[in-house]
Design an enzyme around this catalytic site. Structure first.
Site, PDB file in Angstrom:
ATOM      1  N   HIS A 133       0.837  -1.197   0.000  1.00 40.50           N
ATOM      2  CA  HIS A 133       0.000   0.000   0.000  1.00 40.50           C
ATOM      3  C   HIS A 133       0.876   1.253   0.000  1.00 40.50           C
ATOM      4  O   HIS A 133       0.626   2.197  -0.759  1.00 40.50           O
ATOM      5  CB  HIS A 133      -0.900  -0.025   1.245  1.00 40.50           C
ATOM      6  CG  HIS A 133      -1.830   1.132   1.351  1.00 40.50           C
ATOM      7  ND1 HIS A 133      -3.135   1.072   0.938  1.00 40.50           N
ATOM      8  CD2 HIS A 133      -1.646   2.396   1.825  1.00 40.50           C
ATOM      9  CE1 HIS A 133      -3.726   2.242   1.157  1.00 40.50           C
ATOM     10  NE2 HIS A 133      -2.837   3.070   1.701  1.00 40.50           N
ATOM     11  N   GLU A 134       1.930   1.257   0.822  1.00 37.53           N
ATOM     12  CA  GLU A 134       2.817   2.423   0.882  1.00 37.53           C
ATOM     13  C   GLU A 134       3.621   2.584  -0.405  1.00 37.53           C
ATOM     14  O   GLU A 134       3.867   3.699  -0.863  1.00 37.53           O
ATOM     15  CB  GLU A 134       3.748   2.310   2.092  1.00 37.53           C
ATOM     16  CG  GLU A 134       3.044   2.299   3.433  1.00 37.53           C
ATOM     17  CD  GLU A 134       2.143   3.504   3.653  1.00 37.53           C
ATOM     18  OE1 GLU A 134       2.487   4.608   3.168  1.00 37.53           O
ATOM     19  OE2 GLU A 134       1.089   3.341   4.293  1.00 37.53           O
ATOM     20  N   HIS A 137       1.587   4.465  -2.830  1.00 38.35           N
ATOM     21  CA  HIS A 137       1.575   5.907  -2.596  1.00 38.35           C
ATOM     22  C   HIS A 137       2.753   6.571  -3.302  1.00 38.35           C
ATOM     23  O   HIS A 137       2.640   7.677  -3.828  1.00 38.35           O
ATOM     24  CB  HIS A 137       1.652   6.207  -1.094  1.00 38.35           C
ATOM     25  CG  HIS A 137       0.350   6.107  -0.377  1.00 38.35           C
ATOM     26  ND1 HIS A 137      -0.810   6.699  -0.830  1.00 38.35           N
ATOM     27  CD2 HIS A 137       0.006   5.482   0.790  1.00 38.35           C
ATOM     28  CE1 HIS A 137      -1.797   6.447   0.013  1.00 38.35           C
ATOM     29  NE2 HIS A 137      -1.327   5.708   1.003  1.00 38.35           N
ATOM     30  N   GLU A 198      -6.193   7.006  -1.530  1.00 35.93           N
ATOM     31  CA  GLU A 198      -6.353   5.738  -0.829  1.00 35.93           C
ATOM     32  C   GLU A 198      -6.941   4.676  -1.756  1.00 35.93           C
ATOM     33  O   GLU A 198      -6.565   3.508  -1.686  1.00 35.93           O
ATOM     34  CB  GLU A 198      -7.258   5.936   0.396  1.00 35.93           C
ATOM     35  CG  GLU A 198      -6.566   6.642   1.548  1.00 35.93           C
ATOM     36  CD  GLU A 198      -5.358   5.866   2.048  1.00 35.93           C
ATOM     37  OE1 GLU A 198      -5.532   4.776   2.621  1.00 35.93           O
ATOM     38  OE2 GLU A 198      -4.238   6.356   1.861  1.00 35.93           O
ATOM     39  N   ASP A 202      -4.868   1.194  -2.380  1.00 35.63           N
ATOM     40  CA  ASP A 202      -5.448  -0.129  -2.142  1.00 35.63           C
ATOM     41  C   ASP A 202      -5.438  -0.966  -3.412  1.00 35.63           C
ATOM     42  O   ASP A 202      -5.079  -2.139  -3.406  1.00 35.63           O
ATOM     43  CB  ASP A 202      -6.888   0.012  -1.638  1.00 35.63           C
ATOM     44  CG  ASP A 202      -6.973   0.395  -0.170  1.00 35.63           C
ATOM     45  OD1 ASP A 202      -5.977   0.211   0.548  1.00 35.63           O
ATOM     46  OD2 ASP A 202      -8.034   0.880   0.257  1.00 35.63           O
TER      47      ASP A 202
END
Length: 484
Positions: A133-134, A137, A198, A202
């Protein structure tokens, strides 16, 4: 060895709110907007800011400078990066000693994990879901795009916003005030934007998990367990503040995971060894409590994970100087798995505590023939050489190590120690200057190198090397200061 301090303010680095995601998991039909911020902040600029942020974090946060854990999270992180989309920067993974559950990412591919994550994640796939997930980003450039959006709605420039984050890391209260002052537009607009981030993180994260061979169901499982545990908590962990978990988000991630083929993933021994090391050394648990935790886990652990719990017990015994209890456990573990770096690191520490550094040297030297240049083995080999007072050989090994791993303060600390033992004051100053530079303490680093140059023989190659490094540090300092 490391003291706990307040965890870093994530700001807009780790995005704040979430929204339902599409259930079309495999198609990745989101528009290609990962480069949308290119017109305002280039990849090269992101790398410069990321380096600056990381230097401040090294000087202000309790980073876990543990070669064994660093190797584990780096290998795990890069396995995921190799299967991620839109990778445009190098990645560096590091751990902060903090029992709070949190992770965050920022410019330049830096991803931080709190040690507390390992106390709650029950499998490697669960910890991988957070990292994936990071990574998303970063690859989708969410921080740059957020700044672009803010700059479009306010008089602030992208440089001013990036500097606000830099300031926030160095002085959180001032940084939050700066960001508030430079952010205009409606709150609803900002919320919608961060929800979009987000959604992407995801979506891309779960796809990365699947491609890397992890259990995609681990993401909704871990998130769901966290939500249940902290549903009524007055103070939720930082991760739930920066990544809230409303029921619809968990439901959507569960639906997305169902659209991937079922995959049975065997438990990862390395993950559980890393977890045991954190429980034993970085969780702030008393020795007796840690031993009790390992004993309780052993009663119901599958055979494949027993070695990790025995390893944890051995570390507690080792750290509490109960060497007679640590030795038989470690001897058995390393006999069954002779090239496991978790065990080799511990057996090296054991031999040194037993005042037998020659045995540690023999073990590390032998292992290095099978795993050349392995950082865990190399740093342990160098440490054993110093304990045996073989300083010249230790310095030779450490010079190569610090060249290959310039951001690892362990190498510079040992190099300083070795040179102190030989009364090489100039080389000691140079090694300590490198540690200071890694923490953005530019003036002090330059001062140390200046002193080293004055101690060196006039006109020597050594003095020329010091002077050249002073010039480099001055350029780096000026560039760093220009960002604020």
């Amino acid at each position: 060895m490391l003291k706990r301090t307040r965890s870093i303010v994530c700001l807009c680095i780790a995005t704040a709110l979430s929204t339902p995601i599409s259930t079309n998991a495999n198609s990745l039909d989101l528009p290609d907007i990962g480069t949308a911020a290119g017109g305002t902040l280039t990849i090269d600029q992101e790398l410069v800011y990321g380096d600056a942020y990381m230097r401040i974090i090294r000087g202000s946060q309790p980073i876990v400078n543990d070669p064994v854990l660093n190797e584990y999270i780096s290998n795990l992180g890069h396995r995921l990066v190799a299967n991620a989309n839109d990778v445009k920067t190098p990645f560096e993974f590091f751990m902060i000693r903090d029992r709070n559950i949190n992770a965050f990412a920022f410019f330049g591919g830096y991803v931080a994990l709190h040690s507390g994550l390992f106390l709650h994640a029950q499998s490697e796939s669960e910890i991988a879901s957070v990292i994936a997930h990071e990574i998303a980003h970063v690859t989708q450039r969410h921080l740059a795009r957020s700044m672009e959006d803010q700059a479009r709605r306010s008089p602030a420039t992208i440089a001013a916003l990036a500097a606000s984050v830099l300031l926030a890391i160095a002085a959180p209260e001032a940084g939050i005030a700066a960001i508030t002052a430079t952010t205009a537009g409606s709150m609803q607009s900002q919320i919608n934007y961060t929800r979009s981030n987000e959604k992407e993180a995801d979506r891309f994260g779960i796809n990365t998990l699947a491609k890397a061979g992890f259990d995609v169901k681990a993401m909704p499982r871990f998130f769901g367990r966290l939500a249940d545990e902290y549903r009524y908590a007055s103070t939720p962990p930082p991760m739930l503040l920066t990544h809230p978990l409303p029921e619809d988000r968990i439901t959507d991630s569960r639906e997305r995971a169902r659209q991937y083929p079922p995959l049975k993933v065997s438990p990862s021994l390395d993950y559980h060894l890393a977890r045991a090391r954190i429980v034993a050394r970085y969780a702030g648990i008393e020795n007796d409590s840690a031993l009790d935790w390992f004993e309780r886990k052993l009663k119901k652990a599958p055979a494949s994970l027993v070695p990790s719990l025995e390893y944890g017990k051995a570390l507690v015994y080792l750290d509490s100087k109960k060497l007679d209890k640590a030795e038989p456990i470690l001897t058995k573990l390393i006999t069954n798995d002779p090239l496991n770096t978790f065990y080799l690191d511990a057996i090296s520490d054991l031999h040194i505590e037993q005042n037998k550094p020659e045995l540690a040297i023999k073990e590390m030297k032998s292992a290095l023939t099978r795993k050349p240049n392995n950082p865990v083995l190399t740093i342990n080999y160098a440490n054993a050489l110093l304990e045996k007072e073989q300083y010249q050989e230790g310095i030779r090994v450490l010079q190569r190590y610090t060249h290959d791993n310039p951001n690892d303060t362990n190498g510079w600390h040992l190099l300083s120690k070795a040179n102190i033992s030989l009364a090489n004051s100039d080389e000691d100053l140079a090694a300590r200057a490198e540690i200071l530079a890694l923490q953005a303490q530019w003036n002090k680093a330059i001062q140390y190198y200046t002193q080293a140059s004055q101690l060196a023989e006039l006109g020597s190659l050594k003095q020329a090397r010091y002077d050249a490094r002073i010039d480099q540090l001055m350029i780096q300092r000026d560039r760093f200061l220009s960002l604020q």
